[in-house]
Scaffold this motif. Sequence first.
Motif, short mmCIF file in Angstrom:
data_model
loop_
_atom_site.label_atom_id
_atom_site.label_comp_id
_atom_site.label_asym_id
_atom_site.label_seq_id
_atom_site.Cartn_x
_atom_site.Cartn_y
_atom_site.Cartn_z
N LEU A 66 0.81 -1.22 0.00
CA LEU A 66 0.00 0.00 0.00
C LEU A 66 0.84 1.28 0.00
CD1 LEU A 66 -2.75 -0.95 2.57
CD2 LEU A 66 -3.05 -0.65 0.12
N TYR A 115 1.56 1.13 -6.10
CA TYR A 115 0.23 1.53 -5.64
C TYR A 115 0.01 3.04 -5.70
CZ TYR A 115 -3.61 2.32 -2.36
OH TYR A 115 -4.77 2.74 -1.78
N ALA A 116 1.01 3.78 -5.26
CA ALA A 116 0.87 5.24 -5.16
C ALA A 116 0.71 5.90 -6.53
CB ALA A 116 2.06 5.84 -4.43
N ALA A 152 -4.21 6.44 -10.26
CA ALA A 152 -5.03 7.65 -10.15
C ALA A 152 -6.16 7.44 -9.15
CB ALA A 152 -5.60 8.02 -11.52
N ALA A 153 -6.65 6.20 -9.07
CA ALA A 153 -7.76 5.90 -8.17
C ALA A 153 -7.35 4.76 -7.23
CB ALA A 153 -8.98 5.50 -8.98
N PRO A 154 -6.55 5.07 -6.22
CA PRO A 154 -5.98 4.02 -5.36
C PRO A 154 -7.03 3.10 -4.72
CG PRO A 154 -5.00 6.14 -4.84
CD PRO A 154 -6.12 6.40 -5.79
N LEU A 155 -8.15 3.68 -4.24
CA LEU A 155 -9.14 2.85 -3.56
C LEU A 155 -9.87 1.91 -4.52
CD1 LEU A 155 -10.84 5.08 -0.83
CD2 LEU A 155 -8.88 3.55 -0.65
N HIS A 156 -9.81 2.21 -5.81
CA HIS A 156 -10.41 1.35 -6.82
C HIS A 156 -9.44 0.21 -7.16
CE1 HIS A 156 -13.38 0.35 -9.72
NE2 HIS A 156 -12.63 0.59 -10.77
N GLY A 161 -11.35 9.50 -0.47
CA GLY A 161 -10.87 8.71 -1.61
C GLY A 161 -11.61 8.98 -2.90
N GLY A 162 -12.59 9.86 -2.84
CA GLY A 162 -13.34 10.19 -4.05
C GLY A 162 -14.32 9.11 -4.47
N GLY A 184 -14.12 1.10 -2.22
CA GLY A 184 -13.73 1.61 -3.54
C GLY A 184 -13.94 0.61 -4.66
N PRO A 216 -12.62 -2.44 -5.20
CA PRO A 216 -11.23 -2.62 -5.64
C PRO A 216 -10.97 -3.90 -6.44
CG PRO A 216 -11.47 -3.29 -3.37
CD PRO A 216 -12.82 -2.80 -3.80
N ALA A 217 -9.96 -3.81 -7.30
CA ALA A 217 -9.54 -4.97 -8.09
C ALA A 217 -8.78 -5.96 -7.21
CB ALA A 217 -8.63 -4.51 -9.24
#
Lengths: 306, 277
Positions: free
Chosen positions: A48, A65-66, A69-73, A101-102, A144, A146-147
Amino acid sequence: MIELHGLTKRYGEKLAVDDLTVTVRPGVVTGFLGPNGAGKSTTMRMVLGLDTPTSGTALVGGRPYARHAAPLHEVGALLEAKGVHPGRTARNHLRSLAATGGVAAARVDVVLELAGLTAVADKRVGGFSLGMGQRLGVAAALLGDPAVVMLDEPVNGLDPDGVLWIRRLTRGLAAEGRTVFLSSHLMSEMAVTADHLVVVGRGRLQADLSTADFIARAGHESVDVRSPRAGELRDLLVGPDVTVTSRERDRLEVVGLPAEAIGETAAAAGIPLHQLSTVRPSLEDAFMAVTGDTREYRTDQEVTAA
Amino acid sequence: MSTDTIRTPPTGRTTTGSAPRVTAAGLLRGEWLKLRSLRSTWWTLGAGLLLMVGLGALISGTYTPGAQGPDGGGAGAVVDPVTLSLSGSGIAQLLVAVLGVLVVSGEYSSGTVRGTFAAVPRRWPVVAAKAAVLGGVLLVTTTIAAFAAFSLGQVTYGSGAATLSTDGALRVVVGTGLYLTGVGLLAMAITWLLRSTAASIATVVVLMLVLPAISGLLPDSWGDVLEKWLPTQAGSAIMTLVTDSTMFSPWAGLAVMVGWVALLFAAGTALLRRRDV
């Protein structure tokens, strides 16, 4: 997909994670198994980007990870600590995380429902049991959509109902094509939940194999037989693929024949049986065999015995 | 869990719609939610501001011209109705500082910070959003409290009371809000560096109360510099009706305080980017 290449974390003299190279594939549940202090949590924090590796890389979906553009996704994680302010309600915790997290606010209700927390959503987290805290952590991880779902000791503190929930949930997530990476120090739980196992001890990779292979390594199934005429029975059972050992006069340990066959042979010969039971290899034994003496914390007694 | 949920997991990965994206608006909304969803926020802030207004009114009402000043200062102390009505800010600044500490240390002590930085890997936008939200809330609430304390203080003071058109009065009242906002942000910046509640509050207390107190015991040349340049010493010039030669002028003093806050935020952010969470 999580790819670790030579991932290493050193704290002073101590190597918490030592040259770990592993690929965690999507579509299956991968168990991350190792004794306490083996470096599982540190590895997850490095994935992470919370902790910086001393050397090596951790990639998620092909990049650090960083950089997403959409880390929580990309990755949803439950880390070992409860990670929620005790004075905040479950709903407010998730709403603030979603905003930060948008993530669409509508996801909050979805994950609350999914974690079975709707009824207590407006209660402050300080009053939550460990199990409810874990459920909230899982809800936050899924926020999010996430994948990659990465859960550190998810069954810790869960009641049997909760354990079953985690098992079904993670299998469902993997079936949807997500990468599911679960850490645990409980071999028995991982054996029924995970398809694949990554075993670590003292920060080093000990094994990277399918759960079926891991269990096979534990040894063969055997049958424990007690009979007053054990000697006679032994002569009837031995064959090319059958080994019979005897530690006590009236007792046999048979490998290579199922209990049914032994019972029928004995009945045909009129030999009475006092006990006939199948002994499955202990997963804990397999775990111990693989992790060897890598456990971090042992009692003096164990050390003496070892 | 119903079997329906298992058969068709509602976690279904959305292929349509936009992926979540970290935005400034979202960050601000998230921090605002975090701030307002804790009771401790309102207790700390409420207590600080009530004390400020209440003490101001009390001290203004009980003050007898010609007697000793409220701080025990003798005849030499400048005691005017403007300063009297805002003397509660001395207590309020401590509570505002505690709030500034808690907003950051609460994330560390509870572990929320991991989730926050997992959501925002660049980290600095979180620092900025937290500062903006706390700064905004403090600026609004402390300014209102300063006007309230001033107005109520003038009522209880009675004859000879000041008005906002009294020379420097408006600047002092507005400045009190600015100063208290600065104190909250100063405490917040220190907590990004130190992370723990106890260490941060101790440091803030040393900086605000202990150092100014012992500066008088130091050799003159050092003590004077310390007394002049310490962030809250410099900043308090904005709340002082008549500044003397040992102090910065009001706006220069505030600028020094802002400089300190900016410096500490820069240091905290630099450390934060390199440090493991």
